[in-house]
Design a protein around this motif. Structure first.
Motif, PDB file in Angstrom:
ATOM      1  N   SER A   1       0.829  -1.202   0.000  1.00  0.00           N
ATOM      2  CA  SER A   1       0.000   0.000   0.000  1.00  0.00           C
ATOM      3  C   SER A   1       0.865   1.253   0.000  1.00  0.00           C
TER       4      SER A   1
ATOM      5  N   PHE B   1       8.981   3.266  -5.124  1.00  0.00           N
ATOM      6  CA  PHE B   1       8.087   4.070  -5.956  1.00  0.00           C
ATOM      7  C   PHE B   1       7.586   5.210  -5.082  1.00  0.00           C
TER       8      PHE B   1
ATOM      9  N   ASN C   1       1.972  10.640 -11.485  1.00  0.00           N
ATOM     10  CA  ASN C   1       2.158   9.293 -12.016  1.00  0.00           C
ATOM     11  C   ASN C   1       3.256   8.512 -11.309  1.00  0.00           C
TER      12      ASN C   1
ATOM     13  N   PHE D   1     -12.793   7.134   0.080  1.00  0.00           N
ATOM     14  CA  PHE D   1     -12.441   7.208  -1.338  1.00  0.00           C
ATOM     15  C   PHE D   1     -12.012   5.828  -1.836  1.00  0.00           C
TER      16      PHE D   1
ATOM     17  N   TYR E   1      -9.617   4.263  -5.047  1.00  0.00           N
ATOM     18  CA  TYR E   1      -8.690   4.554  -6.127  1.00  0.00           C
ATOM     19  C   TYR E   1      -8.344   3.260  -6.856  1.00  0.00           C
TER      20      TYR E   1
ATOM     21  N   GLN F   1      -5.346   1.513  -9.229  1.00  0.00           N
ATOM     22  CA  GLN F   1      -3.947   1.638  -9.640  1.00  0.00           C
ATOM     23  C   GLN F   1      -3.625   0.547 -10.655  1.00  0.00           C
TER      24      GLN F   1
ATOM     25  N   SER G   1       0.660   0.324 -14.535  1.00  0.00           N
ATOM     26  CA  SER G   1       1.520   1.470 -14.875  1.00  0.00           C
ATOM     27  C   SER G   1       1.820   2.352 -13.669  1.00  0.00           C
ATOM     28  N   GLY G   2       1.044   2.219 -12.602  1.00  0.00           N
ATOM     29  CA  GLY G   2       1.394   2.889 -11.356  1.00  0.00           C
ATOM     30  C   GLY G   2       0.584   4.104 -10.963  1.00  0.00           C
ATOM     31  N   GLU G   3      -0.078   4.741 -11.914  1.00  0.00           N
ATOM     32  CA  GLU G   3      -0.803   5.949 -11.523  1.00  0.00           C
ATOM     33  C   GLU G   3      -2.013   5.608 -10.666  1.00  0.00           C
ATOM     34  N   MET G   4      -2.403   6.539  -9.843  1.00  0.00           N
ATOM     35  CA  MET G   4      -3.560   6.377  -8.957  1.00  0.00           C
ATOM     36  C   MET G   4      -4.732   7.145  -9.557  1.00  0.00           C
TER      37      MET G   4
ATOM     38  N   PHE H   1      -8.616   8.274  -9.238  1.00  0.00           N
ATOM     39  CA  PHE H   1      -9.741   8.452  -8.320  1.00  0.00           C
ATOM     40  C   PHE H   1     -11.014   7.904  -8.957  1.00  0.00           C
TER      41      PHE H   1
ATOM     42  N   TYR I   1     -16.228   8.856  -4.263  1.00  0.00           N
ATOM     43  CA  TYR I   1     -16.121   9.450  -2.925  1.00  0.00           C
ATOM     44  C   TYR I   1     -17.451   9.320  -2.178  1.00  0.00           C
TER      45      TYR I   1
ATOM     46  N   PHE J   1      -7.556   0.513  -4.134  1.00  0.00           N
ATOM     47  CA  PHE J   1      -7.282   0.942  -2.773  1.00  0.00           C
ATOM     48  C   PHE J   1      -8.462   1.729  -2.216  1.00  0.00           C
TER      49      PHE J   1
ATOM     50  N   ILE K   1      -5.336   8.087   4.595  1.00  0.00           N
ATOM     51  CA  ILE K   1      -4.667   6.805   4.800  1.00  0.00           C
ATOM     52  C   ILE K   1      -5.287   5.777   3.875  1.00  0.00           C
ATOM     53  N   PHE K   2      -4.476   4.812   3.494  1.00  0.00           N
ATOM     54  CA  PHE K   2      -4.890   3.831   2.499  1.00  0.00           C
ATOM     55  C   PHE K   2      -4.891   2.422   3.077  1.00  0.00           C
ATOM     56  N   GLY K   3      -5.776   1.596   2.547  1.00  0.00           N
ATOM     57  CA  GLY K   3      -5.767   0.188   2.876  1.00  0.00           C
ATOM     58  C   GLY K   3      -4.669  -0.525   2.110  1.00  0.00           C
ATOM     59  N   THR K   4      -4.570  -1.806   2.326  1.00  0.00           N
ATOM     60  CA  THR K   4      -3.507  -2.600   1.704  1.00  0.00           C
ATOM     61  C   THR K   4      -3.812  -2.991   0.270  1.00  0.00           C
TER      62      THR K   4
ATOM     63  N   ARG L   1      -6.187  -6.782  -5.367  1.00  0.00           N
ATOM     64  CA  ARG L   1      -5.836  -6.926  -6.791  1.00  0.00           C
ATOM     65  C   ARG L   1      -6.982  -7.652  -7.485  1.00  0.00           C
TER      66      ARG L   1
END
Lengths: 116, 113
Positions: free
Chosen positions: A43, A91, A109, B35, B37, B39, B42-45, B47, B50, B91, B102-105, B108
């Motif tokens: 996370s 990252f 990104n 919220f 999100y 991912q 490619s890695g971007e988050m 949204f 809400y 997430f 804060i984010f959860g784990t 996938r």
């Protein structure tokens, strides 16, 4: 929509050198930006909260002298990893909060840092 | 202390079916935001949706809906009519009174053709 630009997307550096990562809010003013670190398949871990014109607030366990954060304007925050070591490879992803209490975080990104 | 829990490390769903991703939270704040999100690899988050703690109706955004059960402190994401492009990490996140997020784990999700 709100756009956050993060640069560079990838960087490889040698141990002992410093790396600067930039985070820009392109179409809105961000009084607060957040820097996260994400390990593979894990996370997002909040590193610090960056407030324009004031010192960043670091989370417990994050070395402020190693991860220097500067938020000199309403659209730019920078994270400098100083004297990088291989264990700093990760990252890094920045985010900015728009105006309004319920505004979501808008993310860059990300930057994949590899320290050799 | 605030906490987000996502108990499903991985989920599979058949294309065109609906899937629910679980999220529970813990906070002592009266006002908070939840919220979701996405991912991709490619890695971007990205949204997605809400839900405010005082919102009485569940949030919806296109194929995404948030099943908000305040008493149970759960905020599950429902994706209807799954598409192959929905395969990603998801997430759940919470903003509390201190404005930290804060984010959860994460979960996938893999959509099967």
């Amino acid at each position: 929509g709100a756009v956050v630009s993060q640069h560079p997307s990838r960087v490889i550096c040698k141990s002992g050198t410093s790396v600067k990562i930039e985070c820009r809010s392109l179409d809105f003013q961000a009084t607060t930006m957040f820097w996260y670190r994400q390990f593979p398949k894990k996370s997002l871990m909040l590193m610090a909260t960056s407030n324009e014109g004031s010192k960043a607030t670091y989370e417990q366990g994050v070395e402020k002298d190693k991860f220097l954060i500067n938020h000199a304007s309403l659209t730019l925050s920078t994270l400098t990893v100083t004297s990088a070591h291989p264990e700093d490879s990760s990252f890094y992803i920045c985010s900015a909060k728009g105006a309004g209490l319920n505004s979501p975080l808008h993310f860059g990104n990300g930057t994949r840092l590899t320290v050799t | 202390a605030q906490k987000i829990t996502q108990t499903q490390p991985g989920m599979f769903v058949q294309e065109k079916e609906a899937v629910t991703l679980d999220c529970t939270y813990d906070t002592s704040d009266q006002s908070y935001g939840l919220f979701w999100y996405k991912q991709p690899s490619s890695g971007e988050m990205i949204f997605l949706i809400y839900q405010g703690s005082y919102d009485e109706q569940n949030a919806t955004e296109g194929r995404y809906s948030l099943n908000f059960q305040k008493a149970r402190k759960s905020a599950n994401l429902v994706i209807s009519a799954s598409q192959l492009g929905d395969s990603a990490m998801y997430f759940c996140a919470m903003r509390g009174a201190t404005y930290k997020y804060i984010f959860g784990t994460g979960t996938r999700l893999k959509v099967l053709a």
